[in-house]
Design a protein around this motif. Structure first.
Motif, PDB file in Angstrom:
ATOM      1  N   ASP A 289       0.799  -1.222   0.000  1.00 48.00           N
ATOM      2  CA  ASP A 289       0.000   0.000   0.000  1.00 48.00           C
ATOM      3  C   ASP A 289       0.833   1.274   0.000  1.00 48.00           C
ATOM      4  OD1 ASP A 289      -2.381  -1.108  -0.243  1.00 48.00           O
ATOM      5  OD2 ASP A 289      -2.958  -1.013   1.869  1.00 48.00           O
ATOM      6  N   LEU A 290       1.985   1.191   0.692  1.00 48.03           N
ATOM      7  CA  LEU A 290       2.795   2.407   0.819  1.00 48.03           C
ATOM      8  C   LEU A 290       3.319   2.898  -0.520  1.00 48.03           C
ATOM      9  CD1 LEU A 290       4.966   1.882   4.006  1.00 48.03           C
ATOM     10  CD2 LEU A 290       3.335   3.705   3.560  1.00 48.03           C
ATOM     11  N   ILE A 291       3.460   1.936  -1.461  1.00 42.13           N
ATOM     12  CA  ILE A 291       4.080   2.237  -2.743  1.00 42.13           C
ATOM     13  C   ILE A 291       3.450   3.448  -3.418  1.00 42.13           C
ATOM     14  CG2 ILE A 291       4.107   1.373  -5.117  1.00 42.13           C
ATOM     15  CD1 ILE A 291       6.348   0.216  -3.747  1.00 42.13           C
ATOM     16  N   LYS A 292       2.123   3.564  -3.266  1.00 44.37           N
ATOM     17  CA  LYS A 292       1.469   4.617  -4.043  1.00 44.37           C
ATOM     18  C   LYS A 292       1.805   6.011  -3.539  1.00 44.37           C
ATOM     19  CE  LYS A 292      -2.748   3.259  -1.701  1.00 44.37           C
ATOM     20  NZ  LYS A 292      -3.769   2.271  -1.863  1.00 44.37           N
ATOM     21  N   PHE A 293       2.428   6.087  -2.370  1.00 46.83           N
ATOM     22  CA  PHE A 293       2.822   7.410  -1.890  1.00 46.83           C
ATOM     23  C   PHE A 293       4.082   7.914  -2.582  1.00 46.83           C
ATOM     24  CE2 PHE A 293       0.216   5.980   1.698  1.00 46.83           C
ATOM     25  CZ  PHE A 293      -0.631   7.070   1.769  1.00 46.83           C
ATOM     26  N   ILE A 294       4.833   7.009  -3.215  1.00 49.06           N
ATOM     27  CA  ILE A 294       6.118   7.425  -3.785  1.00 49.06           C
ATOM     28  C   ILE A 294       5.953   8.584  -4.762  1.00 49.06           C
ATOM     29  CG2 ILE A 294       8.071   6.668  -5.188  1.00 49.06           C
ATOM     30  CD1 ILE A 294       7.886   3.985  -3.847  1.00 49.06           C
ATOM     31  N   PRO A 295       4.999   8.529  -5.710  1.00 52.23           N
ATOM     32  CA  PRO A 295       4.852   9.710  -6.574  1.00 52.23           C
ATOM     33  C   PRO A 295       4.161  10.871  -5.875  1.00 52.23           C
ATOM     34  CG  PRO A 295       3.838   7.763  -7.564  1.00 52.23           C
ATOM     35  CD  PRO A 295       4.145   7.424  -6.161  1.00 52.23           C
ATOM     36  N   TRP A 296       3.262  10.563  -4.957  1.00 47.07           N
ATOM     37  CA  TRP A 296       2.385  11.643  -4.481  1.00 47.07           C
ATOM     38  C   TRP A 296       2.998  12.488  -3.393  1.00 47.07           C
ATOM     39  CZ3 TRP A 296      -1.438  13.134  -7.444  1.00 47.07           C
ATOM     40  CH2 TRP A 296      -1.818  12.248  -8.463  1.00 47.07           C
ATOM     41  N   LEU A 297       4.012  11.971  -2.704  1.00 45.86           N
ATOM     42  CA  LEU A 297       4.715  12.841  -1.757  1.00 45.86           C
ATOM     43  C   LEU A 297       5.437  13.968  -2.499  1.00 45.86           C
ATOM     44  CD1 LEU A 297       6.003  10.285   0.897  1.00 45.86           C
ATOM     45  CD2 LEU A 297       4.301  12.066   1.203  1.00 45.86           C
ATOM     46  N   PRO A 298       6.188  13.645  -3.573  1.00 48.23           N
ATOM     47  CA  PRO A 298       6.771  14.754  -4.339  1.00 48.23           C
ATOM     48  C   PRO A 298       5.710  15.685  -4.931  1.00 48.23           C
ATOM     49  CG  PRO A 298       7.852  12.716  -4.905  1.00 48.23           C
ATOM     50  CD  PRO A 298       6.704  12.348  -4.028  1.00 48.23           C
TER      51      PRO A 298
END
Lengths: 519, 671
Positions: B4-13
């Protein structure tokens, strides 16, 4: 459906009406400090109404049918519109004089109470339109939507143009009301009923007996559609739009561009729902086809030639009605998101509403030479003086243009996709060409903002609420462009029930309309 | 491990981009931009790192939200995670963090500090979307997104005409490639009925008799890859892209964005093998680009441009590797190249910083005492780029060359690959030579240098050194008054990320190859090469091919370095004498084979003329038409104005007549 159930359904409207009454009362208060509460009361009653709709939706286990969808949309967009319009009464010289103590307090001259009450009345009208299950109800609801707007236009500005356009709007609106009331009368004459479900039964009997619905019923529906076309500013009932939109103060123009149009489309969907499932007489297909093609073409071609941004946006609003008329042709469709014209229209109403309100709110946030900004000169080089507003304007026009990733792009895909699935390829070609033409004037607005030379006479109007509303609308248009999936599925659920008959409509077979149109 | 955490990789930037954008508005907030940006990218790296062992074989799809779902067509924001994605995420977020860290110091005092980090965050958002996309539409969105950010960052110094021109050039050249890419995506959808990467790959693997359309797809996609990764003939934008700030050159134009083409081909390998000619074409273009760019790099004087041509050349290697069906080699070289090329660009940035924007090789010498740390950091980077034995570049380059030679000398030896292998070895020699030519020139020899014309706090990076004297600082008002400085070492905090990169440039190759990490990662992704590789290893001069290639390329690299040392350190007059002797060749190379001039004459000028003709036609005909069309309503308006009070009645009449006509029409004509 008995009266108790009916009343249980209209609690949100009752909340708005109570709010409107309270606005009228508070607006008469002697103290300015109390009068200033009217706007907040309006907001509070919208929130209460929204809360009631939400509770009803939760009870029903989802947005089932068009009614709750429209009510939710009206509350959400209504709040944005309220932010845009909050400052309208204050901008009037009369109000300012009284509130600054230059003039003695005169209950008849303060407008705060009236303005917000009319605002809420009109929204109540839209919600009631969505509730309608009877021709009389539908007529009253439509008029409740429109009548307050005539007053709002006329009193929104200190200039005589506002009154002129208010009067024009009123007379032409009355004439259109006469047309659709005539249509309603014919429908009643042909079926002997005013209730939607009974009319459908009668029409089914006519089909069983003669293989088609009676010409009188067809004529009644055609006249009703033509009359209601006024609310959505469709050709040939569009003449008022540019004048009225230009004459009203920009915040009220934003209101006009969304609220009566929504009521109009809900009424159109309800009227087409009077036809037995899957049966559309060729006359009505032709009518919608011609109206759609003419409306978008007239809107876009005339939009090309304006030098006044408000008029451009008025013609753009006409053009968008044309696009949505395309969806009406594909009204009955599969449960699929694509192919259901109702869902597409419901989605597009929100998409169009956000973008067009964003654009008008930017204009309303600006002043040039003491007047509201309205020409291309006024917004020229906006990016240098008000970069955020210029960005909002850009997002709004890109969404209106239907450029990905804005929400307008998705809206157009659904709308045109549903028409293609129903075989109206020719009309979609016209629509796509029209979209391309519209790029000229939308990009003209954007390039004026970004590449024009600023003459430096444009300043922002005081108050944060209007630019904030513009920003909210534009950002929503951007975010929903990416994350519109939820809204689409909601619209799809809502569109599965195309009429106000509040009963489940089974998926009809391919309507014969398609063959007619491809001739 | 939960994905689940993976999807934060683009959205944090993405969030960071919004916050940095807000920081642009207030001067006091500007300094916050860098920490926000670094933090968001670093957390992306941490998330990726946490998942290093937790990716199921064959990859997993992590849905994020619905985007487009129409009928049978669906393109959602869903992320596809497999080992290949992870490698790319390590590179993008890892190098991204280090470069952003460096940039936090490098860009200090610049007017657009917050704007810079907004664009960098936005770039990471687009790039991570690109490598994580589970469908081609999202991949394309990221692809265009990185192009946009690259455009914005090349043109970062927007009041410098050369930077604006370079940005435009990059944008336009990329459009040509992207047109092919977009057509390829359409064709994929048309033939396979899906844009999902996984479904398209599975469908491609089951194609038994490829139709013409299917064999066309790889060539269209290839075009996009050549544009983005600056291969022949679409490489022309990359050298000019060096007009951007140096950290941008390091991050976007060396380590990450330009490798997107290699990634895309590796990712879609099953589609590329559908055409028997697709991969050989990739290999030939890669091989030719490698040698072509390396020759140009020999005779350039601008440090950053030398590295730019070297990047083009190294990207050529990667394409050569992927084209020779050694996706492991291609991706491995992508991985190691990211370390050493980022290191080289950043150290070049340090030199530029120290010498106030000076980039001309001829105007600097013997800087090793002034900048010892930078000197040895760049030395490490140069060793890796030159493929010196046991450095990272040595292992990855060797893997590619061995694979190419194996195809050339193996059981069904193809002479084409033998030629490409020899070409690759020759390029390796050139690489070693031009790399160390630069290093010896800058850091060795007698200490003498000219300062550039830029000062800290007003970095305008005017380094158009073909006519360097003309470059004047443009924003004179911003120059910090009386800030005299001499060449100096960078502060330790600024050198810290470089030390990490240097460690990677030395050790990453040995570790990744000998632990089997890179091979197992690539082989368990969609880039895996299935079946048919003969177990029989080819031999060269009686030795195992792999061993032989290692020895040969070591020798070649040392020979290149030695020659460079002789000509550019020990006996510089000899180099000048040699240059005089082969003046015509040197001039040709120094002018980059006159490609820009040829393009100008053959494409740009005719197009501009055509544009001017169209513009004239537009003025004459369209304008007249529009005026005419505009006159009609105006004439009507004049008529209407005479009936001033009649407007309302006129509208009413119009409505009534319109309604009546429509009513009659539909009732009598339609029925």
């Amino acid at each position: 459906m008995n009266m108790a159930e009916k009343i249980a359904g209209v609690w949100p409207e009752i909340a708005l009406l109570l709010g409107a009454a309270l606005c009228l009362l508070v607006g008469l208060a002697r103290s300015v400090a109390i009068r200033r509460f009217t706007g907040w009361i309006a907001a509070a009653s919208l929130l209460v109404a929204g809360w009631i709709v939400a509770a009803q939706v939760c009870n029903a286990g989802g947005v089932i049918g068009l009614t709750p969808y429209i009510k939710l949309a009206v509350v959400a967009v209504g709040l944005i519109l309220l932010m845009v319009a909050a400052a309208v009464p204050v901008q009037l010289k009369m109000t300012r004089d009284i509130e600054a103590g230059r003039e003695p307090f005169e209950p008849g001259l303060v407008i705060r109470g009236e303005f917000f009450a009319f605002f809420l009345f009109s929204l109540t009208g839209v919600m009631l339109t969505a509730d309608a299950s009877d021709l009389v109800w539908l007529f009253l609801a439509l008029e409740l939507t429109s009548l307050p707007t005539y007053v709002m236009v006329a009193t929104s500005r200190d200039r005589v143009e506002a009154q002129e356009s208010g009067v024009k709007y009123f007379f032409l609106g009355a004439m259109a009301a006469a047309v659709f009331l005539y249509g309603f009368a014919l429908i009643y004459g042909a079926t002997g009923q005013t209730s939607f479900s009974l009319i459908v039964d009668a029409a089914n009997q006519q089909i069983a007996a003669q293989g088609r619905i009676s010409p009188l019923l067809t004529t009644g529906i055609v006249l009703s559609l033509l009359g209601v076309a006024f609310k959505i500013a469709a050709v040939p009932m569009h003449f008022y739009a540019a004048d009225v939109y230009q004459g009203a103060t920009t915040a009220v123009t934003a209101f006009l561009a969304f609220v009566p149009k929504t009521a109009g489309f809900v009424a159109l969907i309800a009227l087409l729902g009077l036809l037995p499932d899957g049966y559309v007489p060729p006359a009505i297909t032709w009518l919608l086809w011609i109206m759609a093609a003419l409306t978008m073409t007239v809107g876009n071609v005339l939009g090309l030639m304006q030098s006044n941004v408000k008029r451009v946006l008025a013609y753009s609003s006409i053009a968008h009605s044309g696009y949505m008329l395309v969806g009406l042709l594909a009204l009955h469709g599969s449960g699929d998101a694509l192919g259901n014209g109702t869902a597409a229209i419901l989605f597009y109403l929100v998409a169009y509403g956000l973008a067009t309100i964003g654009a008008f709110a930017v204009l309303g946030s600006l002043q040039a030479r003491g007047e509201e900004a309205e020409t291309f000169d006024d917004i020229s080089g906006l990016v240098r003086t008000h970069p955020v507003l210029a960005g909002v304007m850009l997002l709004s026009v890109l969404s209106l243009l239907g450029l990905p990733p804005m929400i307008g792009f998705l809206g157009k895909i659904y709308l045109f996709g549903s028409a293609i699935q129903h075989g109206f390829v020719g009309l979609v070609v016209i629509a796509v060409l029209n979209s391309a033409v519209s790029a000229v004037y939308y990009l003209r607005i954007a390039s004026a903002c970004f590449f024009g030379d600023s003459e430096g006479h444009t300043v922002s109007t005081p108050g944060i609420s209007r630019p904030l509303a513009a920003g909210i609308a534009a950002v929503a248009a951007l975010i929903l462009g990416f994350a519109g999936g939820r809204l689409v599925s909601t619209a799809r659920d809502a569109g599965g029930f195309p009429t106000g008959r509040n009963d489940v409509v089974t998926t009809p077979s391919q309507p014969p309309a398609a063959t007619t149109a491809s001739r | 491990m939960n994905l689940d955490l993976i999807k934060f990789i683009p959205w944090l930037p993405a969030l960071a981009a919004v916050l940095c954008g807000l920081c642009c508005t207030k001067k006091a907030l500007r300094c916050l931009a860098a920490p926000i940006c670094i933090l968001s990218i670093a957390s992306g790296f941490v998330i990726a790192f946490l998942h290093r062992g937790g990716v199921p074989p064959g990859g997993a799809v992590v849905p994020f939200f619905e985007w487009i779902n129409i009928g049978g067509f669906s393109a959602n924001f869903s992320y596809f995670i497999d080992p290949l994605t992870l490698i790319m995420l390590f590179v993008v977020c890892g190098i991204g963090t280090l470069v952003a860290w460096y940039a936090a110091f490098y860009m200090k005092g610049d007017k657009g500090y917050a704007r810079f980090f907004t664009f960098v965050s936005l770039f990471i958002f687009a790039m991570t979307n690109l490598v994580m996309a589970d469908n081609l539409v999202l991949l394309y969105l990221g692809w265009e997104g990185v192009g946009l950010c690259s455009y914005l960052l090349i043109g970062y110094y927007y009041n410098k005409p050369s930077a604006v021109a370079a940005a435009k050039k990059a944008f336009i050249v990329n459009r040509i490639g992207d047109l092919g890419f977009a057509l390829g995506i359409f064709l994929v959808y048309q033939t396979f009925g899906t844009v999902s990467l996984r479904e398209a790959i599975i469908a491609a693997e089951h194609v038994s008799e490829p139709s013409t359309a299917v064999t066309l797809i790889p060539f269209l996609l290839m075009l996009g890859a050549f544009g983005k990764s600056a291969q022949l003939p679409l490489y022309v934008w990359l050298p000019d892209a060096m007009e951007g700030p140096t950290p941008v050159s390091a991050l976007i134009h060396a380590a990450t964005m330009v490798t997107a083409g290699v990634y895309m081909i590796a990712r879609l390998l099953p589609i590329f093998v559908l055409s028997p000619y697709a991969l050989p074409v990739v290999a030939v273009v890669g091989g030719l680009t490698a040698v072509f760019a390396a020759t140009i790099a020999l005779c350039q004087y601008d440090i950053k441009r030398i590295y730019a041509y070297s990047t083009i050349s190294q990207l050529g290697y990667m394409f050569l590797g992927v084209g020779a069906l050694s996706t492991v080699g291609g991706v491995f070289h992508l991985f190691t190249h990211a370390f050493f090329k980022a290191l080289l660009f950043l150290t070049a940035g340090s030199v530029m910083h120290a010498l106030a924007g000076q980039l001309d090789l001829r105007k600097m010498s013997g800087l090793r005492t002034k900048m010892p740390v930078t000197c040895w950091l760049m030395f490490v980077g140069c060793l890796a780029l030159a493929g010196f034995p046991l450095t990272a570049g040595f292992f990855s380059k060797d893997m590619i060359l061995a694979a190419v030679m194996e195809k050339g000398l193996g059981e069904h030896g193809q002479p084409l690959f033998l030629a490409l292998g020899i070409l690759g070895l020759f390029t390796a020699f050139l690489t070693a030579f031009y790399t160390f030519r630069l290093w010896f020139r800058v850091f060795m020899g007698p200490e003498q240098y000219e300062m550039g014309e830029e000062h800290h706090g007003a970095e305008e990076h005017g380094h158009d050194h073909g006519h360097g004297e003309d470059a004047k600082p443009q924003a004179a008002s911003d120059i910090k008054v009386e800030h005299h400085h001499d060449a100096h070492e960078m502060p330790l905090l600024m050198n810290l990320p470089l030390i990490v990169l240097a460690a990677g440039a030395i050790a990453a190759g040995y570790w990744a190859e000998h632990s089997g990490w890179i091979e197992s990662m690539v082989e368990s992704s969609t880039a895996a090469v299935h079946g048919g590789e003969s177990a029989h290893a080819a031999e060269l001069f009686g030795y195992h091919l792999h061993t032989a290639m290692m020895v040969i390329s070591s020798a070649i690299s040392i020979l290149g370095i030695a020659l460079a040392a002789y000509f550019h350190w020990l006996n510089r007059p000899a180099a000048d004498a040699a240059a005089r002797q082969y003046k015509s060749i040197v001039t040709l190379l120094n002018n980059k084979y006159y490609v820009d001039e040829i393009n100008d004459a053959a494409i740009v000028t005719p197009l501009r003329t055509k544009g001017e003709i169209f513009f004239a036609i537009d003025r004459l005909i369209i304008d007249a038409l529009v005026t005419l069309v505009g006159l009609v309503p105006r004439a009507l308006g004049i008529g209407a104005r005479r009936l001033q009070t009649g407007a309302l009645q006129g509208y009413g009449l119009g409505m009534a007549c319109g309604a009546a006509v429509l009513l009659l029409l539909v009732l009598f004509v339609a029925n």
